[in-house]
Each structure stands twice: as C-alpha cells, then as structure tokens.
Design a protein around this motif. Structure first.
Motif, PDB file in Angstrom:
ATOM      1  N   LEU A 171       0.828  -1.205   0.000  1.00 39.43           N
ATOM      2  CA  LEU A 171       0.000   0.000   0.000  1.00 39.43           C
ATOM      3  C   LEU A 171       0.864   1.257   0.000  1.00 39.43           C
ATOM      4  N   LEU A 172       1.900   1.262   0.811  1.00 43.34           N
ATOM      5  CA  LEU A 172       2.771   2.427   0.890  1.00 43.34           C
ATOM      6  C   LEU A 172       3.512   2.654  -0.429  1.00 43.34           C
ATOM      7  N   VAL A 225       2.991   5.914  -2.936  1.00 42.08           N
ATOM      8  CA  VAL A 225       4.085   6.783  -3.378  1.00 42.08           C
ATOM      9  C   VAL A 225       4.139   6.861  -4.899  1.00 42.08           C
ATOM     10  N   LEU A 226       4.008   5.693  -5.543  1.00 38.87           N
ATOM     11  CA  LEU A 226       4.092   5.659  -7.005  1.00 38.87           C
ATOM     12  C   LEU A 226       2.903   6.334  -7.677  1.00 38.87           C
ATOM     13  N   CYS A 227       1.695   5.923  -7.289  1.00 39.77           N
ATOM     14  CA  CYS A 227       0.482   6.396  -7.981  1.00 39.77           C
ATOM     15  C   CYS A 227      -0.071   7.696  -7.419  1.00 39.77           C
ATOM     16  N   GLY A 228       0.201   7.951  -6.135  1.00 33.59           N
ATOM     17  CA  GLY A 228      -0.377   9.143  -5.521  1.00 33.59           C
ATOM     18  C   GLY A 228       0.550  10.337  -5.465  1.00 33.59           C
ATOM     19  N   ILE A 229       1.855  10.083  -5.635  1.00 32.01           N
ATOM     20  CA  ILE A 229       2.825  11.176  -5.541  1.00 32.01           C
ATOM     21  C   ILE A 229       3.684  11.273  -6.808  1.00 32.01           C
ATOM     22  N   ALA A 230       4.409  10.197  -7.107  1.00 32.20           N
ATOM     23  CA  ALA A 230       5.358  10.244  -8.227  1.00 32.20           C
ATOM     24  C   ALA A 230       4.662  10.447  -9.566  1.00 32.20           C
ATOM     25  N   ILE A 233       3.343  13.722 -14.398  1.00 36.69           N
ATOM     26  CA  ILE A 233       2.388  14.217 -15.391  1.00 36.69           C
ATOM     27  C   ILE A 233       2.247  15.732 -15.303  1.00 36.69           C
ATOM     28  N   THR A 234       2.211  16.262 -14.082  1.00 38.52           N
ATOM     29  CA  THR A 234       2.114  17.713 -13.905  1.00 38.52           C
ATOM     30  C   THR A 234       3.342  18.404 -14.489  1.00 38.52           C
TER      31      THR A 234
END
Length: 205
Positions: free
Chosen positions: A15-16, A20-25, A30-31
């Motif tokens: 989950l962690l 990190v990968l999908c929710g932050i990186a 993309i931004t």
C-alpha cells in the motif's frame, strides 16, 4: 512472526509503495510534463486582458448589461450591444452545473423558446428573423460552448460596429482571424471563439 501479521505487513508495504508511485510520483511526473509541454492548456487556457484574467478560451460566458435591479431574480439581464453574443446556455454558463435543457424536438417549450429567441435576436441585431442562424437559437449540449458559427458572428458585426464606432471591415477581419477550422479537418463546422474574439474587440482601435 505469525502468518497473519506477516501478511498484513506485506499488504501495508504494498500500500505504501503504490501510494508513493500512484499518488505522488505519477501525478508529479504528469504535472511536470504538462507544465513543460503545454502549460497554457494545463492551467485552464486562461484569457487575459490588460493583465487581468477575463475568462477561459475553453468556456463560454455571458456578455450582458448590468441588471437594473440586481436583487430582482425575475429580471432577465439584457445583452450588451457592444459585444459578440454567444449561443444560448441552458445553465447560464455556470461551470459547476453544465448540461443541456433536455427538451426534445417535439417539446412545445423548446419550440416556444426557439421562436422567442429568433424574434429577440433578429430585433437585437436588426436582421430578418428568417436569417438568424440555428446556433443563435439553441443551446449547446454542455451549455458552456465558447464557439458560434461564422454566420452568427457575421450577423452581429453591423450592430457592434455601430455601438463601438468601429469600421465594419475591421470587425470582419477579426471574425476571420478567430475563425477556427473543423476538428481534424473534417469533423463539424468552422466556428468562432467568442471569448477570444471579444478580447480582440476590446483591444481594437
């Protein structure tokens, strides 16, 4: 270590890692790409005039005169003759409430609305009711479309030229400048972005 505890710890680590990968990186990646490659579109295609934000080229808006009685909910604002007018909007161009009227082709309410708009637009622009384009009478599916037909833009030129004391030729040139071609070269019809056109009109001399 008990199996159940080991299983829960494994799930927690997964989950962690995924957070990190999908929710932050991924969002940051993309931004960053969008800001570097097409920052204007990524930031909402904001239109500015004299340094002030006046709208978005993606969203239509009203160009009305101030209401005589702002506190009267029954008073309909009158269109400002100095501006190119957009097509009707079933939601008054509210971005948080996009949508159509959902009135079908056999609706008496729709027929009345179209006839009322035809008479009002013809009187406002000083033209024959039979020449009023269809997009001046019906709302778009989203209620937020910033485009009108070339025919509707051309119809409004004489009115705006008189209201602003500008040459008709100048306004026709602006209409031509802000006429956008068909999507992918063959879908739909040519259209004129009213937001961009009115910005150009406000800066015309």
């Amino acid at each position: 270590m008990p199996t159940i505890v080991r299983t829960h710890l494994t799930a927690l680590r997964a989950l962690l890692v995924m957070t990190v990968l999908c929710g932050i990186a991924y969002p940051l990646l993309i931004t960053g790409i969008s800001q570097a490659v097409f920052s204007d579109k990524a930031n909402g295609s904001i239109v500015k005039s004299d340094g002030k934000e006046v709208g978005s080229s993606l969203l239509g808006q009203n160009y009305n005169l101030p209401k005589k009685n702002p506190d009267d909910p029954k008073e309909d604002p009158a269109p400002d003759p100095k501006w190119f007018q957009p097509r009707p909007s079933a939601n008054n161009y509210a971005g948080d409430n996009s949508g159509a009227s959902n009135l079908g082709p056999n609706s008496d309410d729709l027929l009345k609305a179209v006839n009322d708009r035809r008479a009002a637009v013809a009187a406002f622009d000083g033209v024959d009711p039979a020449s009023v384009p269809a997009d001046a009478l019906t709302a778009s599916g989203s209620g937020l479309d910033p485009h009108i037909s070339v025919a509707y833009a051309k119809e409004q030129v004489d009115r705006i030229a008189k209201a602003r004391n500008l040459p008709v030729e100048k306004l026709n040139q602006l209409v031509d400048k802000y006429t956008e071609g068909r999507s992918l070269g063959f879908l739909g019809q040519e259209g004129v972005n009213v937001v961009l056109l009115n910005k150009a009109v406000s800066e015309a001399k």
